[in-house]
Structure formats: structure tokens, C-alpha cells
Design an enzyme around this catalytic site. Structure first.
Site, PDB file in Angstrom:
ATOM      1  N   CYS A   1       0.903  -1.170  -0.058  1.00 40.54           N
ATOM      2  CA  CYS A   1      -0.109   0.074  -0.011  1.00 40.54           C
ATOM      3  C   CYS A   1       0.765   1.287   0.144  1.00 40.54           C
ATOM      4  CB  CYS A   1      -0.932   0.019   1.058  1.00 40.54           C
ATOM      5  SG  CYS A   1      -0.209   0.113   2.806  1.00 40.54           S
TER       6      CYS A   1
ATOM      7  N   HIS B   1      -2.137   0.657   7.067  1.00 45.09           N
ATOM      8  CA  HIS B   1      -2.558   0.686   5.567  1.00 45.09           C
ATOM      9  C   HIS B   1      -2.037   2.143   5.261  1.00 45.09           C
ATOM     10  CE1 HIS B   1      -4.284   0.063   1.693  1.00 45.09           C
ATOM     11  NE2 HIS B   1      -5.079   1.118   2.067  1.00 45.09           N
TER      12      HIS B   1
ATOM     13  N   ASP C   1      -7.779   5.764  -2.452  1.00 44.81           N
ATOM     14  CA  ASP C   1      -7.047   4.874  -2.274  1.00 44.81           C
ATOM     15  C   ASP C   1      -6.791   4.111  -3.490  1.00 44.81           C
ATOM     16  OD1 ASP C   1      -5.822   2.616  -0.939  1.00 44.81           O
ATOM     17  OD2 ASP C   1      -7.401   2.112   0.304  1.00 44.81           O
TER      18      ASP C   1
END
Length: 689
Positions: A435, A479, A494
Site C-alpha cells: 500500500c 495501511h 485509495d
């Protein structure tokens, strides 16, 4: 008498017996074992080895009583100094909680090596008692309390051994002393529970032991390729959440943490903020919950996007009481506590599930466009192309996300190492990342295209524990995502959700390929291990909530439920004192009954021994009941049955385990009384001899 005051030497302390030294050694080992998991391996092994050395020397002294082993005091002093230097080298400092506990751990064992007298043994008992408390600095779970129980039982036996003469202690079974201590603990539990519920609690602890400076776990104030993927390999719990109502769906579980805005070409770092921000106005659909945050050594707190209130201590009556001093909200919507979180922290929070909020400072856009003058040229060129082919900021964002979705990117926990121009290497060469790779590269693309953007780190998702009815957020849920400024509004974007949507909807294990190093409790096939871990975690969470977290506000709520709050303070004290005295009276009455039974059996045995002694057969000091009865039976075989009944009944009462059947002890006392009754008097015995 002369004019000078005479100096009187203190009486010499008696020497310790072998049994007393063994009791002290057992106490030290039982106090060391719960602390050992929190120490460096060499410290834990050294402390236990020194205790074992002392017991080995004790065995040697028994074999060679005329040449006992002695370790010179100066040698132990030098060894202690060397241990202090080694502890400092291991921790990097000495004056702190953790190295001080490690040094005490070793010092207790060193003191045990030179212990010879009862006075030394008493000092060791005090040191071992303090060492018994130190594991609770690191862990206050039910398991930690259970681990301390053996040391408490041995502590009672050790004090009892030191209070008795050496020769008396040598013949006493250890289990008798431990059972006696267990009875004392059981008798004290009702008093402790009464004080726990009724003794007034203050708003804050009298003292605290914060973690040492520099100790931290979890998210950092910086992010570079590979940092969050390494953190995601951990099963450690970041925090637990108790929701007041419905649990938000997985796609809305974004737990906001540090916001990173400075980029040096490789790493993103946090710029400290002190300007207060604006809370999202509360309204319908708000989510109220309680967070139990594990210590991580940093000042930030976590909340669902977006915070609609400042955190407040869990259990506080007034939602606004102390909130301004408890934490603050910065203009980038990050919650910062007044001090680093060095102990378990429980706080109440209200959030509105939003993915956007208005810009606070109209002049802050330029700050989120800055990029290094050199590095990642292909990404900068790609950003300029996005700017040229799309008319507005929203179009640039949509085009970038579409490019991510159409390109062969791979979401993985094992990304390749990126050296020179890491953003270029990820976007156009390897295309394998976690991520932090997707979020960081997306923000660089946006800035290159003229769209203000920044990186937000935190946690996404969480695992529901059905046994406790709460959510567990682990380090494996760490994350990173992006925020872009579009039309005066900060919007969450995202890119990981575009490449690996299963990561957001179903968690880490569903998003990565088979064979990836997924942590044990994040795997889909953890089986009974995960079920057991969830059950233990539920027990630990309930303990922290109802026992460790039993503060003044929770006590007042309990008083209200029990209708105790209608009484004045002196009346509550009188009730507590009366209940305590009543329990003490019950315990003393039960103790009196047991003592009366013991005194009766002892009196009957003493009477039988006195008859035999007057008849010319005194009992030898080393002779037990069975051996004495055997000797008496050889002189008076006609009364062998009576002698056997007396000895066996008394031995069972005095040294045997409690009878399994109800009333078994009373039956043994009755048998002993009848046998003594039928035994002839001393004159008749002399005549029959």
C-alpha cells in the site's frame, strides 16, 4: 558503669538451614520466571543460572560440611558492576524502567549467592516481593496475574519457614505451608473484592511507570518503500474497539493516523502541526465507540474517518470534561494526545463516516505541491501528461486511477527493493508493491500534475471477535492511502482499492497471492489456533475493561446500579467495615473450630503417649506414631489393636490428606478417642508388662 556509652553488638542472626535456603531459592525462581519473557535472553538465563549455582553449592556443602563453599564478597561486587555495564550495553542506557528491572533481576540472584543468615533471607524476601510486581509494568492481563500466584504461595511458605526454628522446619512437609498460604489468600479474597468495589477511587493514578524513552511499536512518523509491508507481517494488536451500535462495513473502516506531507524523493515524513482543526459536525449516522489503544510510544490516537468529537477518557460522565486537555485535532484531521502513549489507553470517540472534508486553510494548497528538484523524472513527466490531457483536478484523479486499474500491478507483501528513483522503478518497472508504494507514488503523480495531495497512514479494516463482541485491529491491518484537494475539499483516494479491492473488502489474506508471508492470525486457515487466540483475547479484553479499567466513573455507575450512591461517605465506610468484620468473624469461627479439632486429636495423642511413658516406654524424639505403636505392640501384644488404631488415626489426622468422604475427619477423631479410652492406665500397663 563508666562515662562512655558502651557499644552493644547486635545479636548475631541465626544461620539458615538447608530447608530455609531451598524455600528462598524457590521463591526467587518463582518471582523470576514471570519477568523472564520481558528481559533479554542473556539476563533471564543469567539470573536463573545464578540461583541454580547457589543450590548446587548447597548440595556440595551438605556432602562436605567441614569445608563449605564461600564466594568472596569482593568477587560478587565486581560481578554486579560487570552486570550493570552489560545491562547498559544491552539497552543503551541504565537509568530507566526496563534496564533497572533487568539489573534488579540479576542483583537478587547475586544476593542469593551470599545469603547465609536469617537476616539476609528476610532481605531477599523483600527484594523478591518487589521483583514479583515488575511483570505488571509490561502486562496486566489475567495470565500475568495467574503467573504471579505460584510466587505468592511460595512467599507464604518462605515467611513461615524463616519464622520457625531450623530443626522444626526441616521436618515439616512443604505442601503443608503452601496449603496454609492458599487458605490465607482465599480468606482475603472477599475483603479484597469488597475494597475493590467500595474503596473510593481518585480520578487519576497515584503514580505511574511510563515506558522508557525511545520504545515504540506500530506506525512511524515516516514512510518509505517497504516500511508498512514489514509492519504488516506482525500479528500484534494495535487497538481494540467496542462499538455502541452497528459495526461499519469494511470499506468504511479507515482508522486515521499520521498524515505525511514532506517528500525527499524516497521517504515521506510528518510535518508537526499545532494549528487546531475543525471537527466534522455530528449528525445522523454517527458512530460512537470506545478504543483500547496499546502503547506505541507516539502521541497520535486513531479514529474512524472523520472525527466528530475529541477523544475523552472512557467512562467519563461529561463528554466535554477534560477533552480539550486530553487531545487536540490538527488541521489535517489528525488526533494528537498531550503525551506519548506509553500505557494502555481507553478513550471514547464519535466519528462521521466521511471520505472528504473542506479545506481549512486556503493558503495550504501550495505546501502539498512541493516535490524534490531532482529524481523520478518519468513520474514527473507522466504527471504533466495527465495535466495536459484532463481539464480539471477531478479528471486527473480519475485518469490516474484508471491507469492503475488497467496496468498489470501486483499487490504483494514481498515487494522488490527499490534503489534509485524508487517511484519511477515501481510505476514503470517492477509494478509490484504494497500500500505504501501505491499511495506514495499516486501522491507524487498528483503533485506533478498540479493537484495538491498528501499521504495518510493508519489502519484499514479489523477483525470482529464474536466471543467478546468487539473488533481487533492488528499491525497487519496497517495501511496507507492518499488525500487530494479537489475544489476546496480534501478527498480520500485509495489506489490500493483500485488494484486490489479485496484488500479493503475482505482483508489482507484475500488480497495477496498464495504463499505470501501472511501473519498467522490474518490467515484464512489458522483454524483452532485462531479460535483459541480469539477466546484468550476476549478474556484479556474483559479483564482490562472491568478490572484494570475500573476507574472512578465506572465505580460510580456500579454504585448507582447497586443503590449505594444514596448513602453518605461515612455510611459507605461503615458498611464496608461491618461487612469486613463479619467476614473476619466467620473466618475466625471456622479457624476456631478447626483448631479445636486439632487440639482434641493432639490432646488424645498426648494422653496416650503419657500413659506409655509412665508405664516405662517413653517416645523417642525421632520416633513417629507408627514406629512408636509398633514398639509398644512388641511389649504389650495383647493391646496391639488399640496401639495400631491410635497411631494410624493420629497419623492420618496429622499428616494425611483431607478425607475424601464428608465427615471422614470426625470419624477418625472418634476412632482415636475410643482407642485411647480402651487403652489401660499406666499402672495396668506396668503390671501387664
Amino acid at each position: 558503669m563508666t562515662g562512655r556509652a558502651r557499644r552493644r553488638k547486635a545479636p548475631a542472626s541465626p544461620a539458615l538451614s538447608v530447608a530455609q535456603i531451598r524455600w528462598i531459592g524457590a521463591l526467587i525462581v518463582c518471582a523470576q520466571l514471570p519477568q523472564a519473557p520481558y528481559l533479554p535472553v542473556w539476563v533471564a538465563a543469567l539470573g536463573l543460572a545464578l540461583c541454580g549455582l547457589r543450590l548446587l553449592l548447597l548440595h556440595r556443602d551438605r556432602a562436605r560440611p567441614h569445608a563449605p563453599a564461600r564466594i568472596p564478597s569482593w568477587t560478587l561486587v565486581l560481578f554486579a558492576l560487570a552486570a550493570a555495564l552489560a545491562v547498559r550495553a544491552s539497552y543503551g542506557y541504565l537509568l530507566g524502567r526496563d534496564p533497572s528491572v533487568a539489573f534488579l533481576y540479576i542483583l537478587v540472584a547475586i544476593k542469593f549467592l551470599e545469603t547465609r543468615t536469617v537476616r539476609d533471607g528476610t532481605l531477599l524476601v523483600a527484594l523478591a516481593s518487589f521483583l514479583l510486581v515488575t511483570p505488571f509494568f509490561a502486562n496486566q492481563s489475567p495470565l500475568a496475574a495467574f503467573a504471579a500466584l505460584p510466587a505468592l504461595l511460595v512467599l507464604g511458605g518462605t515467611l513461615d519457614a524463616l519464622a520457625r526454628p531450623a530443626d522444626a522446619e526441616a521436618s515439616r512437609p512443604p505442601l503443608v505451608a503452601i496449603a496454609r498460604t492458599g487458605r490465607f489468600i482465599a480468606q482475603g479474597i472477599p475483603i479484597a473484592a469488597l475494597l475493590f468495589v467500595l474503596f473510593p477511587r481518585i480520578a487519576s493514578p497515584l503514580w505511574g511507570v511510563p515506558a522508557d524513552a525511545g520504545a515504540s511499536t506500530g506506525l512511524s512518523d515516516s514512510m518509505e518503500p517497504g516500511s508498512i509491508s514489514e509492519l504488516s507481517l506482525s500479528d500484534a494488536v494495535a487497538f481494540r474497539v467496542d462499538f455502541d451500535g452497528a459495526v461499519p462495513p469494511p470499506a468504511q473502516r479507515y482508522w486515521r493516523g499520521p498524515v505525511l506531507s514532506r517528500f525527499d524523493g524516497r521517504a515521506w515524513t510528518l510535518v508537526p502541526r499545532t494549528t487546531p482543526g475543525h471537527l466534522t459536525p455530528p449528525g445522523p449516522g454517527g458512530v460512537a465507540y470506545t478504543v483500547t489503544l496499546e502503547p506505541h510510544g507516539k502521541p497520535w490516537l486513531f479514529a474512524l474517518e472523520l472525527p466528530a468529537s475529541l477523544p475523552r477518557p472512557a467512562g467519563a460522565d461529561d463528554e466535554a470534561a477534560g477533552a480539550d486537555h486530553y487531545a487536540l485535532l490538527t488541521r489535517d484531521q489528525q488526533i494528537i494526545a498531550g503525551t506519548p502513549v506509553s500505557q494502555v489507553l481507553r478513550y471514547r470517540q464519535l466519528s462521521m463516516l466521511r471520505d472528504r472534508f473542506p479545506q481549512v486553510d486556503a493558503g495550504e494548497a501550495q505546501e502539498y505541491l512541493r516535490l524534490p528538484s531532482r529524481g523520478n523524472p518519468r513520474t514527473l513527466e507522466f504527471g504533466r501528461e495527465l495535466r495536459a490531457t484532463n481539464p480539471d483536478a477531478q479528471g486527473i484523479v480519475d485518469a490516474a486511477l484508471a491507469w492503475f486499474g488497467a496496468s498489470p500491478f501486483v499487490y504483494t507483501l514481498s515487494p522488490p527493493l527499490l534503489d534509485r528513483d524508487p517511484v519511477d522503478a515501481f510505476l514503470f518497472d517492477t509494478r509490484r508493491g504494497f500500500c505504501e508504494h501505491f499511495a506514495g507514488s499516486f501522491v507524487v503523480m498528483m503533485r506533478a500534475a498540479g493537484v495538491p495531495a498528501r499521504v495518510v497512514t493508519g489502519y484499514q479494516g479489523g477483525e470482529w471477535n464474536p466471543r467478546g463482541g468487539y473488533m481487533i485491529v492488528r499491525q497487519s491491518d496497517a495501511h496507507a492511502w492518499a488525500e487530494v484537494l479537489v475544489g476546496g475539499t480534501w478527498r480520500r483516494v485509495d489506489p490500493t482499492a483500485t488494484v486490489a479491492p479485496s484488500r479493503i473488502e475482505m482483508g489482507l489474506a484475500r488480497a495477496v497471492a498464495a504463499g505470501e508471508p501472511v501473519p498467522l492470525f490474518a490467515r484464512l486457515d489458522a483454524g483452532w489456533l485462531k479460535t483459541t487466540q480469539l477466546a484468550l483475547d476476549a478474556l484479556n479484553h474483559a479483564w482490562r475493561t472491568h478490572v484494570v479499567g475500573f476507574n472512578r466513573d465506572r465505580q460510580r455507575d456500579l454504585w448507582h446500579d447497586l443503590a449505594i450512591d444514596r448513602f453518605a461517605g461515612w455510611q459507605i465506610a461503615a458498611i464496608a467495615g461491618g461487612l469486613g468484620l463479619a467476614w473476619a468473624a466467620i473466618a475466625l469461627a471456622l479457624l476456631g473450630l478447626a483448631r479445636a479439632r486439632r487440639e482434641r486429636e493432639q490432646a488424645l495423642w498426648s494422653e496416650a503417649c503419657a500413659r506409655l511413658e509412665r508405664a516405662g516406654l517413653p517416645r523417642m524424639p525421632h520416633e513417629g506414631p507408627i514406629a512408636y505403636a509398633t514398639r509398644a505392640s512388641r511389649r504389650w501384644p495383647q493391646f496391639a489393636i488399640a496401639f495400631s488404631a491410635i497411631a494410624e488415626s493420629y497419623a492420618a489426622l496429622r499428616y494425611g490428606p483431607p478425607p475424601a468422604q464428608p465427615g471422614g475427619r470426625d470419624a477418625l477423631v472418634a476412632t482415636l478417642a475410643r482407642a485411647v479410652e480402651v487403652l489401660p492406665g499406666s499402672a495396668d500397663l506396668r503390671a501387664a508388662a
